[in-house]
Design a protein around this motif. Structure first.
Motif, mmCIF file in Angstrom:
data_model
loop_
_atom_site.group_PDB
_atom_site.id
_atom_site.type_symbol
_atom_site.label_atom_id
_atom_site.label_comp_id
_atom_site.label_asym_id
_atom_site.label_seq_id
_atom_site.Cartn_x
_atom_site.Cartn_y
_atom_site.Cartn_z
ATOM 1 N N GLU A 19 -13.153 2.863 -32.299
ATOM 2 C CA GLU A 19 -13.360 4.156 -32.962
ATOM 3 C C GLU A 19 -14.517 4.086 -33.955
ATOM 4 O O GLU A 19 -15.394 4.953 -33.974
ATOM 5 N N VAL A 20 -14.558 3.040 -34.760
ATOM 6 C CA VAL A 20 -15.646 2.864 -35.728
ATOM 7 C C VAL A 20 -16.957 2.614 -34.981
ATOM 8 O O VAL A 20 -17.995 3.197 -35.309
ATOM 9 N N LEU A 21 -16.921 1.754 -33.959
ATOM 10 C CA LEU A 21 -18.143 1.430 -33.231
ATOM 11 C C LEU A 21 -18.754 2.667 -32.585
ATOM 12 O O LEU A 21 -19.969 2.869 -32.652
ATOM 13 N N ARG A 22 -17.943 3.496 -31.979
ATOM 14 C CA ARG A 22 -18.472 4.721 -31.353
ATOM 15 C C ARG A 22 -19.113 5.642 -32.385
ATOM 16 O O ARG A 22 -20.042 6.388 -32.057
ATOM 17 N N HIS A 23 -18.629 5.573 -33.600
ATOM 18 C CA HIS A 23 -19.158 6.432 -34.668
ATOM 19 C C HIS A 23 -20.508 5.940 -35.198
ATOM 20 O O HIS A 23 -21.319 6.758 -35.645
ATOM 21 N N ILE A 24 -20.777 4.649 -35.137
ATOM 22 C CA ILE A 24 -22.000 4.109 -35.756
ATOM 23 C C ILE A 24 -23.013 3.563 -34.740
ATOM 24 O O ILE A 24 -24.014 2.966 -35.128
ATOM 25 N N ILE A 25 -22.775 3.788 -33.453
ATOM 26 C CA ILE A 25 -23.698 3.330 -32.414
ATOM 27 C C ILE A 25 -24.167 4.541 -31.614
ATOM 28 O O ILE A 25 -23.345 5.331 -31.132
ATOM 29 N N GLU A 26 -25.487 4.668 -31.455
ATOM 30 C CA GLU A 26 -26.034 5.789 -30.697
ATOM 31 C C GLU A 26 -25.594 5.721 -29.232
ATOM 32 O O GLU A 26 -25.383 4.640 -28.687
ATOM 33 N N ALA A 27 -25.477 6.877 -28.608
ATOM 34 C CA ALA A 27 -25.002 6.962 -27.227
ATOM 35 C C ALA A 27 -25.876 6.175 -26.259
ATOM 36 O O ALA A 27 -25.385 5.645 -25.264
ATOM 37 N N ASP A 28 -27.172 6.064 -26.531
ATOM 38 C CA ASP A 28 -28.076 5.346 -25.633
ATOM 39 C C ASP A 28 -28.592 4.039 -26.254
ATOM 40 O O ASP A 28 -29.633 3.521 -25.855
ATOM 41 N N LYS A 52 -26.349 -0.658 -22.197
ATOM 42 C CA LYS A 52 -26.597 0.551 -22.980
ATOM 43 C C LYS A 52 -25.304 1.166 -23.481
ATOM 44 O O LYS A 52 -24.277 1.118 -22.808
ATOM 45 N N GLY A 53 -25.392 1.770 -24.663
ATOM 46 C CA GLY A 53 -24.323 2.586 -25.203
ATOM 47 C C GLY A 53 -23.247 1.838 -25.957
ATOM 48 O O GLY A 53 -23.170 0.606 -25.903
ATOM 49 N N PRO A 54 -22.407 2.574 -26.673
ATOM 50 C CA PRO A 54 -21.335 1.967 -27.463
ATOM 51 C C PRO A 54 -20.393 1.088 -26.647
ATOM 52 O O PRO A 54 -19.910 0.072 -27.138
ATOM 53 N N ASN A 55 -20.147 1.451 -25.378
ATOM 54 C CA ASN A 55 -19.230 0.644 -24.576
ATOM 55 C C ASN A 55 -19.755 -0.766 -24.331
ATOM 56 O O ASN A 55 -18.970 -1.689 -24.129
ATOM 57 N N ALA A 56 -21.062 -0.954 -24.359
ATOM 58 C CA ALA A 56 -21.626 -2.299 -24.216
ATOM 59 C C ALA A 56 -21.192 -3.177 -25.379
ATOM 60 O O ALA A 56 -20.827 -4.340 -25.199
ATOM 61 N N PHE A 57 -21.198 -2.628 -26.579
ATOM 62 C CA PHE A 57 -20.774 -3.357 -27.767
ATOM 63 C C PHE A 57 -19.269 -3.627 -27.709
ATOM 64 O O PHE A 57 -18.812 -4.737 -27.972
ATOM 65 N N LEU A 109 -30.755 -9.070 -34.634
ATOM 66 C CA LEU A 109 -31.804 -8.132 -35.007
ATOM 67 C C LEU A 109 -31.285 -6.761 -34.614
ATOM 68 O O LEU A 109 -30.978 -6.526 -33.432
ATOM 69 N N ALA A 110 -31.143 -5.901 -35.594
ATOM 70 C CA ALA A 110 -30.655 -4.546 -35.321
ATOM 71 C C ALA A 110 -31.634 -3.524 -35.864
ATOM 72 O O ALA A 110 -32.338 -3.790 -36.843
ATOM 73 N N LYS A 111 -31.633 -2.370 -35.215
ATOM 74 C CA LYS A 111 -32.429 -1.235 -35.685
ATOM 75 C C LYS A 111 -31.474 -0.062 -35.856
ATOM 76 O O LYS A 111 -30.688 0.240 -34.959
ATOM 77 N N VAL A 112 -31.562 0.562 -37.031
ATOM 78 C CA VAL A 112 -30.621 1.611 -37.411
ATOM 79 C C VAL A 112 -31.403 2.826 -37.907
ATOM 80 O O VAL A 112 -32.322 2.688 -38.719
ATOM 81 N N ARG A 113 -31.033 3.990 -37.416
ATOM 82 C CA ARG A 113 -31.621 5.233 -37.950
ATOM 83 C C ARG A 113 -30.512 6.265 -38.110
ATOM 84 O O ARG A 113 -29.599 6.339 -37.288
ATOM 85 N N ASN A 114 -30.594 6.982 -39.183
ATOM 86 C CA ASN A 114 -29.607 8.023 -39.486
ATOM 87 C C ASN A 114 -28.179 7.497 -39.428
ATOM 88 O O ASN A 114 -27.278 8.172 -38.934
ATOM 89 N N GLY A 115 -27.982 6.269 -39.902
ATOM 90 C CA GLY A 115 -26.644 5.692 -39.968
ATOM 91 C C GLY A 115 -26.078 5.209 -38.644
ATOM 92 O O GLY A 115 -24.891 4.903 -38.561
ATOM 93 N N LYS A 116 -26.934 5.116 -37.596
ATOM 94 C CA LYS A 116 -26.461 4.679 -36.282
ATOM 95 C C LYS A 116 -27.352 3.570 -35.728
ATOM 96 O O LYS A 116 -28.569 3.634 -35.819
ATOM 97 N N ILE A 117 -26.709 2.587 -35.129
ATOM 98 C CA ILE A 117 -27.419 1.485 -34.492
ATOM 99 C C ILE A 117 -27.994 1.990 -33.168
ATOM 100 O O ILE A 117 -27.276 2.570 -32.356
ATOM 101 N N TYR A 118 -29.306 1.753 -32.947
ATOM 102 C CA TYR A 118 -29.886 2.138 -31.664
ATOM 103 C C TYR A 118 -30.475 0.951 -30.902
ATOM 104 O O TYR A 118 -30.829 1.080 -29.733
ATOM 105 N N HIS A 119 -30.544 -0.203 -31.542
ATOM 106 C CA HIS A 119 -31.023 -1.420 -30.886
ATOM 107 C C HIS A 119 -30.326 -2.601 -31.536
ATOM 108 O O HIS A 119 -30.214 -2.659 -32.756
ATOM 109 N N PHE A 120 -29.881 -3.558 -30.716
ATOM 110 C CA PHE A 120 -29.109 -4.683 -31.240
ATOM 111 C C PHE A 120 -29.340 -5.884 -30.328
ATOM 112 O O PHE A 120 -29.170 -5.782 -29.111
ATOM 113 N N MET A 121 -29.757 -6.980 -30.918
ATOM 114 C CA MET A 121 -29.954 -8.216 -30.160
ATOM 115 C C MET A 121 -29.170 -9.322 -30.856
ATOM 116 O O MET A 121 -29.375 -9.579 -32.043
ATOM 117 N N PHE A 122 -28.260 -9.958 -30.109
ATOM 118 C CA PHE A 122 -27.413 -11.026 -30.648
ATOM 119 C C PHE A 122 -27.782 -12.329 -29.946
ATOM 120 O O PHE A 122 -27.781 -12.398 -28.716
#
Length: 152
Positions: A19-28, A52-57, A109-122
């Protein structure tokens, strides 16, 4: 609205809360887990590669918790500049199938805009973590052009 650093801290505190992840991760959002694409590693760690997307996380962190017992996960440093956030730390996992432990550094390395993660590399020591599932046998490597092969 949270800063990029605060968003990543919220993410790290809620990796098993869809629930939290879907709220803070962009759909794409792009999630790069350990590599861009490695079919051999995917046989051992099925969430690896680029998704891609919150389900990947959600899929990745559910898999980690299904495959290993997490003994420790420690953030040592977290830095942010504009929308870029870098996280460095270490973790210790024990495989649930073979009860083998590994300790690894990690980086994000993460990229965040408007309170949402749009790029994430672990990134982590995949040689060590995948080895917690090794059942038997030796593998031969030849990395040093001036020396012979090594078996592990």
């Amino acid at each position: 609205m949270k800063t990029p650093k605060e968003t990543l801290e919220l993410f790290l505190a809620n990796t098993t809360n869809p629930e939290v992840l879907r709220h803070i991760i962009e759909a794409d959002a792009t999630y790069i887990s350990l590599n861009f694409s490695n079919p051999e590693l995917k046989k051992i760690l099925p969430w690896t590669g680029t998704r891609k997307g919150p389900n990947a996380f959600i899929y990745t962190f559910a898999g980690v918790n299904e495959f290993w017992t997490i003994n420790a996960f420690e953030v040592q440093e977290i830095f942010a500049e504009n929308e870029n956030v870098a996280v460095f730390g270490s973790f210790s996992y024990t495989s649930k199938t073979l009860n083998q432990q590994a300790t690894s550094p990690f980086s994000i390395l993460a990229k965040v805009r408007n309170g949402k993660i749009y790029h994430f590399m672990f990134m982590e020591d995949t040689f060590a973590t995948a080895a917690t599932f090794k059942v038997s046998g030796k593998v031969t490597y030849h990395s040093d052009p001036l020396k012979g092969e090594v078996e592990i």
